[in-house]
Structure formats: C-alpha cells, structure tokens
Scaffold this active site. Structure first.
Site, short mmCIF file in Angstrom:
data_model
loop_
_atom_site.label_atom_id
_atom_site.label_comp_id
_atom_site.label_asym_id
_atom_site.label_seq_id
_atom_site.Cartn_x
_atom_site.Cartn_y
_atom_site.Cartn_z
N GLU A 42 0.16 -1.34 -0.41
CA GLU A 42 -0.21 -0.07 -0.39
C GLU A 42 0.92 1.00 0.05
O GLU A 42 1.88 0.99 0.28
CB GLU A 42 -1.24 0.04 1.41
CG GLU A 42 -1.15 0.67 1.63
CD GLU A 42 -2.66 0.95 2.87
OE1 GLU A 42 -3.88 2.03 3.14
OE2 GLU A 42 -2.28 -0.04 3.67
N LYS A 115 -8.88 2.42 -2.46
CA LYS A 115 -9.60 1.86 -0.76
C LYS A 115 -11.12 2.91 -0.16
O LYS A 115 -11.01 3.66 0.19
CB LYS A 115 -8.55 2.45 0.06
CG LYS A 115 -8.18 1.71 1.22
CD LYS A 115 -7.12 2.04 2.59
CE LYS A 115 -7.66 1.25 3.47
NZ LYS A 115 -6.05 1.79 5.07
N TYR A 121 -8.14 5.32 13.55
CA TYR A 121 -8.47 4.55 14.95
C TYR A 121 -6.69 4.64 15.09
O TYR A 121 -6.66 4.61 14.57
CB TYR A 121 -9.56 3.84 15.63
CG TYR A 121 -8.71 2.46 14.66
CD1 TYR A 121 -7.90 1.55 14.52
CD2 TYR A 121 -9.30 2.62 13.70
CE1 TYR A 121 -7.78 0.64 13.46
CE2 TYR A 121 -9.55 1.32 12.34
CZ TYR A 121 -8.29 0.06 12.74
OH TYR A 121 -8.08 -0.74 11.78
N CYS A 152 -5.57 -3.33 1.93
CA CYS A 152 -6.13 -3.39 3.66
C CYS A 152 -7.19 -3.39 4.85
O CYS A 152 -7.20 -4.00 4.95
CB CYS A 152 -4.82 -1.99 4.28
SG CYS A 152 -3.95 -2.12 5.56
N SER A 185 0.64 -2.78 6.93
CA SER A 185 0.59 -3.04 8.43
C SER A 185 1.10 -3.23 8.96
O SER A 185 2.23 -4.11 9.31
CB SER A 185 -0.52 -4.37 8.84
OG SER A 185 -0.68 -5.05 9.69
N LYS A 191 0.14 -8.50 15.99
CA LYS A 191 -0.24 -8.72 14.97
C LYS A 191 0.14 -9.81 13.55
O LYS A 191 -1.34 -9.77 13.10
CB LYS A 191 0.04 -7.35 14.57
CG LYS A 191 -0.54 -6.63 13.22
CD LYS A 191 -1.71 -5.90 13.75
CE LYS A 191 -2.26 -5.48 12.29
NZ LYS A 191 -1.90 -4.16 12.95
N GLY A 305 23.05 7.83 27.82
CA GLY A 305 23.82 8.07 29.13
C GLY A 305 23.91 6.30 30.02
O GLY A 305 22.98 5.83 29.83
N ILE A 310 19.32 -0.88 35.01
CA ILE A 310 18.95 -1.98 33.57
C ILE A 310 18.26 -1.81 32.22
O ILE A 310 18.39 -1.86 31.33
CB ILE A 310 18.01 -2.67 34.33
CG1 ILE A 310 17.51 -4.18 33.04
CG2 ILE A 310 16.87 -2.38 34.79
CD1 ILE A 310 17.20 -5.14 33.99
N THR A 412 16.11 6.53 28.19
CA THR A 412 16.05 5.10 28.06
C THR A 412 15.16 4.56 28.75
O THR A 412 14.75 3.91 29.85
CB THR A 412 17.37 4.87 29.14
OG1 THR A 412 17.49 6.06 29.94
CG2 THR A 412 18.61 4.90 27.91
N GLU A 417 7.50 3.97 33.49
CA GLU A 417 8.14 5.00 34.27
C GLU A 417 7.77 6.00 34.04
O GLU A 417 6.88 6.75 34.34
CB GLU A 417 9.79 4.98 34.47
CG GLU A 417 10.14 3.73 35.37
CD GLU A 417 11.78 3.89 35.71
OE1 GLU A 417 12.00 2.79 36.18
OE2 GLU A 417 12.07 4.26 34.41
#
Length: 569
Positions: A42, A115, A121, A152, A185, A191, A305, A310, A412, A417
């Site tokens: 597409e 199409k 959305y 699609c 897509s 998916k 940084g 982790i 990061t 968080e």
C-alpha cells in the site's frame, strides 16, 4: 497457471525516486522469474504514511512527477503487470486524494481502485487526507485468472462490526479466482496472528484464496514487519514471507485447484502457527526500528547515558545490535549519590558490548548549581529540585555530546516509569528516540535475560539485572520508595492504558490483578493513585521523544489525550 511476485519492500516516506528504484529492482526479478504480475505494498510510491506532507504543494508535485516516472519504469518490463499503491488526486467535494491501488503495464494504467475503508483510530488518521472510494469491486483478468483487488483495511470488516460496507463481500460477489490485497500494516505483539485469523476467516467464508503483501521498515514510531502471506480457500495460511526484512518471492497459483506452490511447482514449506517468541519479537522490532530511524534521519552513531541500571543497559545492547559496537558510545555520569557498583557495572557492560565508554562526573557541576542557587534565592537546593537537577545536568551533557559529535541520543525511559511520570523532563527524557518506551519494566528484565541467552554469554551483567531499580538521585533511593512493585504496577498500567487492546493472555492476567486490588480499600486507593499519576504526567509524555511502538497501544500518535483536562473526578 499464474506466476505472481510478492514484493515486500522497505520504502522511505517521501523518497519517491528511491521507492521507484526499489520497485523496479523487484520488477526485474519478477520478469526474470517469468512472473505475470508483481505486487507491491500500500502507498508504495510514497511509503505509508506521508501524513501532512500530502498538504504540501511541493510534495504533491513530486507525487505527480513520481507517477509519471513510474509509468516510464514499467516499460522496462512490458509483459509484467505492476500492482502499486499511491495517493491519487480526485476532484469534487471532499478530501483531495484517494488512497489508490493502480495496476500498470508497459507505461499504461490499466486499472484503478480506491480504498473504501479509511482507518481513523489508534495510530491511523486516513480520513484527514483521503476520501473513501466508491463501493465497487475491481477485478483484473490476467490470462485465464480473474484477480480481485483491495487495500488493507478493506479486508478487516468481513464480520461487519466496524463499518457499514464490506468490500470483501462486494469483491466475493464479483467471483474472482484470487484476491490480492496490498497493505501497510504496522506491527505489534500479536498482530501477525491477528492478521492470519481475520483474513483466514474471510477466505474460508467466501471460499477464496488470497495473497497479502505488506511493507516493512521503521517509520518514526511505527515498525512494519512485512510477514506477507498467502491463504488458501479453506482459510489456511500456506505461505509467509520473511519478517523484518525485504523479501521478493515469486509464487505459482493454479486457478483450477486454487493452490499456491513455489516457483518451480513444488510444495511450499509449512507455515508455523505461532510466530516469534514475545521477547525475540520485541528485539527484532526495536532493532529494525532503530536501524531505519537512524538511517533515514542521517545518523550513523548513537550515544546513551550509561547509569549502570537496567534500562540504559538494555538500550545500549539493542543499539549495538542495530548499529554495531563501533557506532555506539556510553557515557557514565556519576554524582555524589551514585553507588560504586553503578560505575563499575557500567564499565563492565560497555566492555562486554565492545563499545567506547566515557566517564564524565557531574558532582562539581551540581555543586556549582547548588551554590549559585543558594546565593540567588536565599535557600538551599534540596529534595526533588536537587534530584531533578542531577538528571538535567546529565541530559544537558548528553545533548552537548550529541551536538558536538553528531550522535543520535537515545532516551532510556520504559513504559512503566513514563506512564506515571517517574522521569525528569529536560533530563532523562532528552533524546531523539526511545527504544524501550513501549516496554513495561517487568518486560525490561525479561528482555535482558533473553538478550544474554541468545548471545550465549553475559552481554548485560547479571549484577545489573538483579540489583533493585533506583534512580540514585538521593541517598539510598529505590524505585519502590515512590512506586508499588513493578509486578503490580505493570498489571494496573496494562489495564488502564491498553485495556481491550491487550493480547488475550495478558488481558486475563491484568483483569485478575485488578479484581484482586479492587477487593480491598487499599487496592482501590492504589488504582486511583496510579490513574491520577498517569493523567498528571501527560504533559511530560507530550514533550518526550517518540518511542518505538511494539504493543497494541503506545504513547504518541496512538493515544491522544488532552493535557488540560479533568480525567478523574
């Protein structure tokens, strides 16, 4: 017998000449393999999705010129039909373009289809620029084979739940021998299996085989995995292209038996029902997303940084896989609150990854800020402002390095968080791209272990994986001082942010945890607190770098929430 080439290419938004070159290369291969037609994704002329570039007069002129260049290119393969996607200008009331499928042969457009279903959305906003096409089926005859064509979203409404029209049904009424769908897509966890289920069900209902051709590549937040496939008339997936890579493959289709085979007529290999394991999917999606983002934005090197924590460790490991160790730099910036282990763990990490490591202490810089603050404002800098100052000094240092040496700064923050604002605006939110911003903290730990397991060695030191998470901006600070355990927080966040977009297995677990919490006053209070933290920190997320989307609902274009709003009374 029909020979059809699935051309799963990686076009670049706006690089019309480059995209035509990709298509021509695939068409030459299709011609050499004696294909009758070659099918591209597409919007393959411009790549998906050009957004408000479609409002720009210069871009519109380039699209028109590109369509003319495309016609010229097809003359090099005069016997081959090209099925391409492009924005095509329309006249009359409504939006100025169709999202169109064009069939071109030897310099002539022999068929055009617009199409009908324009998704508006989540991450999609096609009604912003496109008008729906008429409710008609378009069928191309190639030799003895009738090929029905669609784009699609047109294939996603066969159950009739989302739109008033059903293009798949309209196409089935035209009785083609084969359906060809061109697609852009975007990929997220689950998916692939969702596509197989939706199109497999539609094909089985209408007793129609189908070839589904998808684009690949990273485009800002979104990553397209390709994974083009063919479905037989019983709804079984019988062919699948490579994921996360360009793949140009010629198949044979027999209209009598409705069977797909390999180019030489032999059986296709069996397609596994399940795709990549979740952590491997995350890894490949993020690596491709960074590769293409850096390449398309003109970066060859990245800087991170390196805190010894982790999140930065995983970001560095993924960056190395995408760009190569010689193109990644880690900068450690200890303060007076940094533990000795944070510095030494960072050094070991960089050594394990084979990357350049630079130490840039910030203790003296922070002290200078403290002194001048006290002089100017008559009080000591302490508490949260002092914590945030350290993050902002680090963020400024990283931006200075990026400005001077031309590295892409990778932020990061993880989804847990960032959701609740446990980050510092203009500090650790600085950067051009977030690799792990759509991964919850519990997934960060799991992906780190997966990276080590896949490498067969300790890429990310176990000491980093096992240490209690901490921002190290105050003495003895731990994340759990401000947040509930991540095992609890993540389930709350999944329910509140993603809800029914969660994969089924995750939804059940999140619902169970929410039910447990809602059974006690303390649990209800915690949920309410997290709801308010999410709402209160919308302004931070709006100013943060884009994050690579790997889940069904990510922060960014897929979640549009006002900043100045009363979300919870």
């Amino acid at each position: 017998m029909l020979r059809i080439t699935s051309a799963q290419i990686n076009p670049t938004i706006g690089d019309i000449a480059g995209n035509i070159a990709l298509m021509l290369r695939a068409a030459r291969q299709a011609r050499d393999e004696a294909a009758d037609l070659v099918v591209f994704p597409e919007m393959s002329l411009t790549a998906y999705y050009p957004g408000d570039l479609l409002d720009d007069a210069n871009f519109q002129a380039r699209v028109e010129a590109g369509l003319a260049q495309l016609l010229v290119a097809t003359r090099e393969t005069p016997q081959l039909y090209w099925v391409v996607g492009a924005p095509v200008r329309r006249s009359g009331i409504g939006k100025p373009f169709y999202n169109a499928l064009l069939v071109v042969k030897n310099g002539e457009v022999v068929l055009q289809y617009a199409k009908q279903l324009l998704p508006t959305y989540n991450i999609f906003d096609e009604r912003r620029h496109f008008e729906p096409g008429p409710d008609v089926a378009r069928v191309l005859r190639v030799g003895d084979v009738q090929i029905g064509l669609m784009i699609c979203e047109d294939g996603w409404n066969d159950d009739g739940q989302d739109y008033l029209v059903n293009p798949f049904q309209r196409l089935a009424d035209a009785a083609p021998d084969l359906v060809v769908s061109i697609n852009a897509s975007p990929s997220n966890i689950g998916k692939r299996e969702q596509r197989h289920a939706v199109f497999g069900s539609a094909c089985a209902r209408h007793k129609l085989p189908l070839l589904y051709v998808n684009q690949i590549g990273g485009h800002d937040q979104l990553v397209y995995d390709g994974a083009s496939f063919a479905v037989d008339a019983q709804g079984a997936v019988v062919y699948e292209a490579t994921r996360f890579a360009q793949d140009v493959t010629t198949l044979c289709f027999d209209p009598v038996t409705q069977a797909f085979t390999q180019r030489d007529g032999t059986d296709l290999p069996v397609v596994p029902q399940t795709g990549l394991p979740t952590m491997e999917f995350y890894r490949q999606q993020i690596v491709l997303g960074l590769k293409d983002y850096a390449r398309r934005c003109g970066f060859t090197q990245a800087v991170v940084g390196s805190s010894g924590g982790i999140d930065s460790a995983l970001t560095l490991a993924l960056a190395v896989e995408a760009l190569g160790a010689d193109h990644v730099v880690g900068i450690t910036m200890p303060s007076k609150f940094s533990s000795e282990g944070s510095v030494s763990d960072s050094v070991v990490l960089c050594r394990n990854l084979g990357i350049k490591s630079i130490e840039h202490p910030i203790k003296a810089i922070v002290a200078a800020f403290e002194a001048t603050y006290a002089t100017s404002f008559g009080e000591a800098l302490q508490g949260l402002p002092l914590e945030n100052l350290q993050a902002r000094v680090r963020g400024t240092t990283l931006m200075e390095y990026s400005n001077r040496f031309g590295h892409l700064l990778l932020t990061t923050g993880n989804k847990s968080e960032v959701s609740v604002g446990y980050c510092t605006l203009y500090g650790d939110t600085n950067g051009g791209l977030g690799l792990i911003g759509d991964l919850y903290k519990t997934e960060i730990f799991e992906l780190c272990r997966h990276m080590n397991s896949t490498a067969g060695r300790e890429l990310i030191p176990v000491a980093i994986i096992e240490k209690p998470p901490s921002a190290e901006l105050a003495p003895g600070q731990k994340d759990t001082d401000s947040l509930p355990p991540y095992e609890v927080l993540d389930e709350i966040l999944k329910s509140l942010i993603e809800g029914d977009r969660l994969p089924q297995w995750e939804r059940a677990r999140a619902d169970s945890e929410m039910s447990r919490l809602q059974s006690t006053p303390e649990g209800v209070a915690l949920i309410t607190r997290i709801q308010r933290m999410i709402a209160r920190n919308e302004y931070k997320r709006r100013q943060a770098p884009p994050v690579l989307r790997v889940r069904g609902k990510a922060f960014g274009s897929g979640r549009q929430v006002p900043i100045a709003a009363v979300q919870y009374a």
